[in-house]
Design an enzyme around this catalytic site. Structure first.
Site, mmCIF file in Angstrom:
data_model
loop_
_atom_site.group_PDB
_atom_site.id
_atom_site.type_symbol
_atom_site.label_atom_id
_atom_site.label_comp_id
_atom_site.label_asym_id
_atom_site.label_seq_id
_atom_site.Cartn_x
_atom_site.Cartn_y
_atom_site.Cartn_z
ATOM 1 N N ASP A 134 0.756 -1.152 0.143
ATOM 2 C CA ASP A 134 -0.095 -0.049 -0.080
ATOM 3 C C ASP A 134 0.803 1.212 0.109
ATOM 4 O O ASP A 134 0.663 2.081 0.683
ATOM 5 C CB ASP A 134 -1.037 0.165 1.334
ATOM 6 C CG ASP A 134 -2.057 1.126 1.018
ATOM 7 O OD1 ASP A 134 -2.318 1.508 -0.155
ATOM 8 O OD2 ASP A 134 -2.639 1.285 2.173
ATOM 9 N N ARG A 138 -0.183 9.185 0.464
ATOM 10 C CA ARG A 138 -0.770 9.083 1.840
ATOM 11 C C ARG A 138 -0.250 8.530 2.792
ATOM 12 O O ARG A 138 -0.695 8.744 4.102
ATOM 13 C CB ARG A 138 -2.334 8.856 1.290
ATOM 14 C CG ARG A 138 -2.329 7.364 1.156
ATOM 15 C CD ARG A 138 -3.987 6.945 0.839
ATOM 16 N NE ARG A 138 -3.794 5.768 0.155
ATOM 17 C CZ ARG A 138 -3.703 5.229 -0.949
ATOM 18 N NH1 ARG A 138 -3.522 6.183 -2.018
ATOM 19 N NH2 ARG A 138 -3.661 4.012 -1.361
ATOM 20 N N ASN A 139 0.630 7.452 2.557
ATOM 21 C CA ASN A 139 1.089 6.843 3.659
ATOM 22 C C ASN A 139 2.597 7.100 3.763
ATOM 23 O O ASN A 139 3.177 6.315 4.437
ATOM 24 C CB ASN A 139 1.022 5.145 3.090
ATOM 25 C CG ASN A 139 -0.476 4.689 3.357
ATOM 26 O OD1 ASN A 139 -1.270 5.172 4.291
ATOM 27 N ND2 ASN A 139 -0.692 3.674 2.675
ATOM 28 N N ASP A 152 2.360 2.549 8.113
ATOM 29 C CA ASP A 152 1.498 1.484 7.631
ATOM 30 C C ASP A 152 2.117 0.558 7.113
ATOM 31 O O ASP A 152 1.277 -0.405 6.433
ATOM 32 C CB ASP A 152 0.530 2.278 6.433
ATOM 33 C CG ASP A 152 -0.648 2.704 7.129
ATOM 34 O OD1 ASP A 152 -0.799 2.648 8.656
ATOM 35 O OD2 ASP A 152 -1.611 3.270 6.499
HETATM 36 P P1 ADP Z 1 -4.913 4.465 7.731
HETATM 37 O O1 ADP Z 1 -3.649 4.083 7.170
HETATM 38 O O2 ADP Z 1 -5.413 3.576 8.984
HETATM 39 O O3 ADP Z 1 -5.918 4.986 6.647
HETATM 40 P P2 ADP Z 1 -3.187 6.540 8.540
HETATM 41 O O4 ADP Z 1 -1.926 5.805 8.992
HETATM 42 O O5 ADP Z 1 -2.803 7.054 7.161
HETATM 43 O O6 ADP Z 1 -4.489 5.561 8.695
HETATM 44 O O7 ADP Z 1 -3.473 7.736 9.383
HETATM 45 C C1 ADP Z 1 -4.332 8.744 8.813
HETATM 46 C C2 ADP Z 1 -3.748 9.996 9.137
HETATM 47 O O8 ADP Z 1 -3.329 10.309 10.301
HETATM 48 C C3 ADP Z 1 -2.456 10.313 7.941
HETATM 49 O O9 ADP Z 1 -2.856 10.611 6.855
HETATM 50 C C4 ADP Z 1 -1.896 11.302 8.826
HETATM 51 O O10 ADP Z 1 -2.275 12.516 8.806
HETATM 52 C C5 ADP Z 1 -2.153 11.094 10.348
HETATM 53 N N1 ADP Z 1 -0.830 10.534 10.871
HETATM 54 C C6 ADP Z 1 -0.891 8.864 11.083
HETATM 55 N N2 ADP Z 1 0.201 8.681 11.826
HETATM 56 C C7 ADP Z 1 0.741 9.972 12.270
HETATM 57 C C8 ADP Z 1 1.891 10.060 12.623
HETATM 58 N N3 ADP Z 1 2.666 9.133 13.422
HETATM 59 N N4 ADP Z 1 2.350 11.468 13.025
HETATM 60 C C9 ADP Z 1 1.411 12.484 12.593
HETATM 61 N N5 ADP Z 1 0.465 11.922 11.814
HETATM 62 C C10 ADP Z 1 -0.049 10.886 11.674
#
Ligand code: ADP
Length: 270
Positions: A134, A138-139, A152
């Site tokens: 993935d 965005r990740n 992720d």
């Molecule tokens: P998922 O993969 O479950 O959709 P994400 O890990 O992409 O969730 O997290 C969603 C959003 O939260 C990210 O796009 C980011 O903006 C924020 N985010 C996630 N992890 C972090 C982190 N370690 N530090 C800062 N922001 C984070």
């Protein structure tokens, strides 16, 4: 897996966690900012039908990974569901980061840096024989000192995107992975090509204005995205190498890193 994590010191103490506000919305729940024994952290809550046990199994994979370009896991908290505690990446995900700042703020050299950061992280994952599945802008998260780190990783396998075809990120997934579920480092390389396109287009949605159905059919028939505006020709060539139909013809991450470093060398002073 719970026992294993506890033995290895990855189970954190809920009472030492101070939760702040919501900083993001994930697929499985909100992401909070917080503080854990003096360190600023991000806390991802998991509330979905996948068992906490399954996530713990994957988190166990994360505990074995350490690299400057992977978001670092601090541990997990089991308390009415699972909380995954990672380092706080203050500048958020790369898509929003690039979109909000744009060409006037982020230089092309910086775009190369982010690309290289992700490539190095992927090279490390490849060396551990792990497939991300993935990889997308965005990740990718950006730290306060402007490093890009992959997040992720390890989670995607649990939510079994391979079992649930409807959930595959079509615009990022290699043709052989979409049609034959053949995920490999080389399918990650395909996604990396799309990620390069996202970076050099300052966070645009790939295959602009095309429906998912169209994308899959056209890509299968050989269609590829055009170069982003002002994208260096050699970077576009790299993207197209990543998008070779035949997985074996795509370069590996070490090769991509070499090529990126060479391009950067031509640009940066000194
Ligand atoms: P998922 O993969 O479950 O959709 P994400 O890990 O992409 O969730 O997290 C969603 C959003 O939260 C990210 O796009 C980011 O903006 C924020 N985010 C996630 N992890 C972090 C982190 N370690 N530090 C800062 N922001 C984070």
């Amino acid at each position: 897996a719970e026992l294993e994590l506890s033995k290895m010191g990855w189970l954190l103490d809920m009472t030492k966690l101070r939760l702040g506000g919501i900083i993001g919305e994930g697929e499985f729940g909100a992401v909070y900012e917080g503080e854990y024994v003096g360190q600023r952290v991000a806390v991802k809550t998991i509330k979905c039908d996948v068992t906490a046990q399954a996530f713990l199994q994957e988190t166990a994979v994360m505990t074995k990974l350490q690299h400057k370009n992977l978001v670092r896991l601090l541990g997990v908290i089991l308390n009415k569901g699972l909380h995954i505690v990672t380092e706080l990446m203050i500048k958020g995900n790369l898509v929003n980061f690039l979109r909000t700042r744009g060409r006037s703020v982020v230089t092309s050299i910086q775009l190369f840096r982010y690309s290289l950061d992700v490539c190095e992280g992927m090279e490390y994952l490849e060396s551990k024989k792990l497939v991300h599945r993935d990889l997308a802008a965005r990740n990718i998260l950006v730290s306060d000192d402007n490093a890009a780190k992959i997040s992720d990783f390890g989670l995607t396998k649990v939510v079994s995107k391979e079992a649930d075809k409807a959930k595959l990120p079509i615009k990022w997934t290699a043709p052989e992975a979409l049609t034959k579920e053949k995920f490999s480092t080389k399918s990650d390389v395909w996604s990396y090509g799309v990620l390069l396109w996202e970076i050099f287009s300052y966070g645009r949605q790939p295959y602009p204005k095309m429906s998912l159905k169209d994308v899959q059919a056209k890509v299968e028939a050989g269609y590829r995205m055009e170069a982003p505006e002002d994208c260096p020709a050699n970077v576009y060539s790299l993207m197209k190498l990543c998008w070779e139909q035949e997985p074996r013809r795509r370069p590996g991450f070490p090769k991509l890193r070499e090529k990126l470093e060479r391009e950067m060398g031509k640009r940066s002073p000194g």
